[in-house]
Design an enzyme around this catalytic site. Structure first.
Site, short mmCIF file in Angstrom:
data_model
loop_
_atom_site.label_atom_id
_atom_site.label_comp_id
_atom_site.label_asym_id
_atom_site.label_seq_id
_atom_site.Cartn_x
_atom_site.Cartn_y
_atom_site.Cartn_z
N GLU A 224 1.07 -1.34 -0.17
CA GLU A 224 0.16 0.67 0.44
C GLU A 224 0.81 0.78 0.19
O GLU A 224 1.86 1.42 0.73
CB GLU A 224 -0.60 -0.12 1.24
CG GLU A 224 -1.89 1.07 1.45
CD GLU A 224 -1.74 2.41 1.87
OE1 GLU A 224 -1.42 3.49 1.07
OE2 GLU A 224 -1.84 1.83 3.05
N CYS B 67 -2.05 8.42 4.26
CA CYS B 67 -1.70 8.20 3.11
C CYS B 67 -3.22 8.62 2.31
O CYS B 67 -3.60 8.96 0.81
CB CYS B 67 -1.02 6.71 2.69
SG CYS B 67 -2.63 5.82 3.20
#
Length: 542
Positions: free
Chosen positions: A293, A327
């Site tokens: 990720e 993020c």
């Protein structure tokens, strides 16, 4: 808690404590914070159940008070990484054969330790190490990590429960084996929960792990490892090494026993790791599993029918909680022209009301960015925006690193939808806004989809259901987590499994059974009860 398969507790989300003035949790975390900030600790590596020191150390300081040293940590040499690998492989002989419910019990105990005796300590450590406010620490290092541990146990039992059909002649069963070899966890600074989840979810499935935390998160990573040790994770199952990321990674990926990478971090580094794995593919005993990720350029789209106050709150919370270092943080927004003036007024008013400083002062909504490198990068982008003609600073825009790495929450308004800060990931408290004409909603959705290489999170705010339907379809490939009438942050384990595609990662959805399935290698077993003794089938007869 209810009961699930094999009488295992069904996970429920850990309630978020308020930390309101006068509350016992507020007093507990402030006490822990003050004790920890005024104590210097030495953090060894952890290999084969033993503390390992090298004498080659680096210091740790809070981002909001970078001249204040809270401890040191020890750097690995290549021999320590080799030892961690060898230790893990030796531990695998026992750990891989440990009954699943015994593995589950360890991590359920870890969850309860964090929920109880370690809660104030792990939150205080995250406030110190990563400059999180108490609310951001609570939803991360306490609640989300607890949820990861509990839900992963439930997902594990669900996976084991998934078995093929059998007949009266044969019993078919799937054995969900751990990967052959050892796995490698590389974790980021921004979420203590991610740092705890990546190695623990692989270990829960019977794997053994070499774990490299971010240099900027070692202080709170130590608390995570203390919890795992007290919970009973056996020696050698999770080994922790610090230091030169290139040396550590090259050593790990050069091993023929490397079997899996679980990564959260930058897109560039993940691609480099993938390339190294590809270059070494002929050396491995098995094809490694690769889960990552990575970055995001997360968006908010506001339709002309959206509520301006709701849009402003989505922007302010989405872009500026934890200094924009999620993020999933909103970093570009597209606002319909007819509501822009109202949205702008609300956003500017909110930003001006922020209090900024140490997380110890719980009146502060906003603290420091993680380190000097991040500070300098963000300052450079802000300075460039001030110099460019096609963008203006409408809120914030100042910065100061004399005591801590403080970047004001900054709102940029551009007339160029492809302006640099509309495309590049900044990973900080800067959001860029583009105002589009009301009748260009469809064209704007195409713009959103085509502007960024990332596809992590995004949001549409609208009251017009047809606009919501159109946006949901048009933006299906540019956000793995898509939000309707909400900010694009705040995924909850068990409710919104998290991950994105394109350059944002492999989209294996942390906090779901999909992720855990990556850490097993199923073996199909068929047992025939009455074994044939003649090769001839009926069609061969006369």
């Amino acid at each position: 808690m209810g009961k699930g398969f094999f009488n295992v507790p069904i996970a429920v989300n850990e309630p978020v404590k308020s930390y309101a003035p006068g509350s016992p949790e507020r007093e507990a975390v402030l006490k822990a914070y003050k004790e920890m900030i005024n104590t210097t600790i030495d953090v060894p590596m952890y290999i084969n159940g033993k503390d390992v020191t090298t004498g080659n150390t680096r210091t740790m300081s809070p981002p909001h008070d970078h001249k204040h040293v809270v401890g040191t940590y020890h750097l690995a040499e290549k021999k320590h990484v080799d030892e961690a690998i060898a230790t893990a492989l030796e531990a695998r002989k026992t750990w891989a054969n440990t009954p699943w419910e015994q593995r589950a019990a360890i991590f359920l105990k870890a969850a309860e330790l964090i929920a109880g005796p370690y809660r104030a300590k792990i939150n205080a450590a995250t406030m110190i190490a990563q400059s999180k406010t108490i609310h951001q620490a609570e939803i991360d290092s306490a609640c989300e990590l607890i949820d990861f541990l509990r839900f992963n146990v439930q997902y594990m039992t669900d996976i084991y429960h998934d078995q093929p059909e059998s007949t009266s002649d044969a019993w078919n069963r799937l054995e969900y084996r751990p990967l052959e070899g050892f796995t490698y966890a590389v974790t980021p600074f921004n979420f203590t929960a991610i740092a705890g989840n990546l190695p623990s979810c692989m270990a829960m499935m019977g794997n053994v792990v070499v774990w490299k935390p971010s240099d900027s998160q070692i202080y709170s990573a130590k608390v995570v490892m203390d919890v795992f040790k007290e919970a009973g994770v056996p020696d050698g199952v999770i080994n922790v090494v610090f230091g030169d990321p290139v040396m550590i990674t090259d050593t790990v990926l050069d091993s023929p026993d490397f079997s899996g990478l679980h990564f959260t971090g930058s897109t560039f580094i993940f691609k480099e790791l993938w390339k190294k794995i590809g270059n070494n593919i002929h050396n491995y005993k098995t094809y490694p599993k690769i889960v990552g990720e990575t970055g995001g350029k997360d968006f908010i789209v506001a339709h002309k029918t959206a509520n301006p106050k709701q849009v402003a709150t989505a922007i302010v919370r989405g872009a500026f909680e934890f200094q924009g270092q999620k993020c999933s943080a909103a970093s570009r927004a597209y606002i319909s022209e007819s509501i822009w003036d109202q949205v702008k007024d609300y956003v500017v008013e909110d930003v001006k009301s922020f209090k900024m400083g140490s997380p110890e002062d719980m009146n502060n909504f906003f603290t420091a960015v993680i380190h000097e490198g991040s500070f300098d990068k963000l300052a450079k982008y802000i300075d460039q925006a001030k110099a460019d003609d096609n963008v203006e600073v409408i809120a914030g825009g100042n910065y100061d690193k004399s005591k801590g790495y403080f970047i004001e929450p900054t709102v940029l308004l551009t007339t160029d939808p492809k302006y640099t800060t509309m495309q590049e990931e900044l990973f900080g408290p800067v959001i860029t806004i583009y105002v589009y004409k009301d009748d260009q909603f469809s064209e704007t959705l195409e713009l959103v989809d085509g502007t960024s290489e990332y596809a992590l999170t995004g949001a549409i705010l609208a009251q017009d259901r047809y606009a919501i339907v159109e946006a949901t379809k048009a933006l299906q490939n540019c956000a793995g987590n898509f939000y309707i009438n909400d900010k694009p942050t705040g995924a909850v384990v068990g409710q919104q499994p998290f991950g994105g595609a394109r350059s944002s990662g492999t989209n294996d959805k942390a906090g779901s059974a999909l992720n855990l399935l990556r850490w097993v290698s199923p073996r199909m077993i068929k047992e025939t009860f009455v074994t044939p003794t003649d090769y001839r089938y009926p069609f061969l007869g006369e």
